[in-house]
Design a protein around this motif. Structure first.
Motif, PDB file in Angstrom:
ATOM      1  N   GLU A 162       1.129 -29.707 -29.795  1.00  0.00           N
ATOM      2  CA  GLU A 162       2.179 -28.913 -30.436  1.00  0.00           C
ATOM      3  C   GLU A 162       2.762 -29.641 -31.642  1.00  0.00           C
ATOM      4  O   GLU A 162       3.009 -29.035 -32.687  1.00  0.00           O
ATOM      5  N   ILE A 163       2.977 -30.938 -31.499  1.00  0.00           N
ATOM      6  CA  ILE A 163       3.530 -31.708 -32.618  1.00  0.00           C
ATOM      7  C   ILE A 163       2.569 -31.666 -33.805  1.00  0.00           C
ATOM      8  O   ILE A 163       2.981 -31.393 -34.938  1.00  0.00           O
ATOM      9  N   VAL A 199      10.549 -31.630 -31.294  1.00  0.00           N
ATOM     10  CA  VAL A 199       9.815 -31.198 -30.102  1.00  0.00           C
ATOM     11  C   VAL A 199      10.301 -31.960 -28.874  1.00  0.00           C
ATOM     12  O   VAL A 199      10.526 -31.368 -27.808  1.00  0.00           O
ATOM     13  N   PHE A 200      10.503 -33.269 -28.995  1.00  0.00           N
ATOM     14  CA  PHE A 200      11.006 -34.054 -27.856  1.00  0.00           C
ATOM     15  C   PHE A 200      12.393 -33.564 -27.439  1.00  0.00           C
ATOM     16  O   PHE A 200      12.688 -33.483 -26.247  1.00  0.00           O
ATOM     17  N   TYR A 203      10.590 -35.402 -23.356  1.00  0.00           N
ATOM     18  CA  TYR A 203       9.415 -36.215 -23.644  1.00  0.00           C
ATOM     19  C   TYR A 203       8.220 -35.827 -22.785  1.00  0.00           C
ATOM     20  O   TYR A 203       7.106 -35.667 -23.280  1.00  0.00           O
ATOM     21  N   LYS A 220       1.470 -40.945 -27.586  1.00  0.00           N
ATOM     22  CA  LYS A 220       2.696 -40.144 -27.560  1.00  0.00           C
ATOM     23  C   LYS A 220       3.900 -41.073 -27.422  1.00  0.00           C
ATOM     24  O   LYS A 220       4.917 -40.877 -28.078  1.00  0.00           O
ATOM     25  N   ARG A 249      11.876 -29.945 -25.709  1.00  0.00           N
ATOM     26  CA  ARG A 249      11.104 -29.859 -24.481  1.00  0.00           C
ATOM     27  C   ARG A 249      11.304 -31.035 -23.529  1.00  0.00           C
ATOM     28  O   ARG A 249      10.914 -30.964 -22.380  1.00  0.00           O
ATOM     29  N   ALA A 261       6.672 -32.423 -23.790  1.00  0.00           N
ATOM     30  CA  ALA A 261       6.200 -32.319 -25.178  1.00  0.00           C
ATOM     31  C   ALA A 261       4.717 -32.679 -25.238  1.00  0.00           C
ATOM     32  O   ALA A 261       4.249 -33.539 -24.510  1.00  0.00           O
TER      33      ALA A 261
END
Length: 192
Positions: free
Chosen positions: A30-31, A17-18, A23, A49, A21, A26
């Protein structure tokens, strides 16, 4: 699922995800959704995060170190050690594209602990290269060895970024390009 396995799963998804998108964009929501856990569980494991990002960077750094150390273990020849170390780096970047993207997007992280972790990754590689150089090269001063190692790390980072724009370039080709330039200057310092 055992805690260590769950943590690894969370880190792997967060890294993805990072990388996709960035950092800042993100989200922990979502994670958590992609992992299949609750958002509070992410916070329980990583506190924030940023804590999750730091875990991702530390894991990538550890894996890169293992790859490069394994590649140069028991190599008696300086040229072969350099070639194998470079190849391990470019293979890591090719196979672990998400890890590489995470490590190289430091500009958005300046002034944060994550930027310090990324610099620690560079320092790790510089220290490893410096240690190898000390074993293979003559009476270079510690400062000259360190400067040479920094040069190798910086050159390889830039070449890896260039490789992103030229996806057809394989790790083997990138290694050949790096060896062509780097070994020419280093070979004359090898102990005979």
């Amino acid at each position: 699922m055992p805690r260590a396995e769950r943590e690894r799963q969370m880190i792997d998804v967060a890294e993805q995800v990072f990388a996709e998108r960035g950092y800042l964009a993100a989200s922990m929501d979502e994670i958590a959704e992609r992992v299949g856990v609750s958002k509070p569980m992410l916070y329980e494991y990583f506190n924030s995060k940023e804590g999750l990002l730091l875990a991702c960077i530390r894991q990538a750094r550890s894996e890169l170190r293992l790859a490069t150390e394994d590649a140069v273990a028991d190599v008696a020849d300086a040229e072969e050690a350099l070639r194998r170390g470079l190849h391990a780096f470019f293979v890591f970047i090719d196979r672990r594209r998400q890890s590489w993207l995470l490590l190289r997007h430091e500009m958005t992280l300046i002034g944060t602990p994550a930027a310090d972790e990324i610099e620690a990754t560079r320092r790790q590689q510089t220290d490893l290269i410096g240690k190898l150089m000390t074993g293979y090269f003559g009476a270079d001063s510690p400062e000259q060895v360190e400067a040479s190692a920094e040069f190798v790390v910086g050159a390889c980072e830039r070449l890896a970024i260039w490789c992103e724009r030229h996806e057809h370039v394989t790790p083997e080709t990138a290694t050949d390009y790096a060896m062509d330039l780097l070994w020419g200057g280093l070979r004359r310092r090898v102990l005979h």
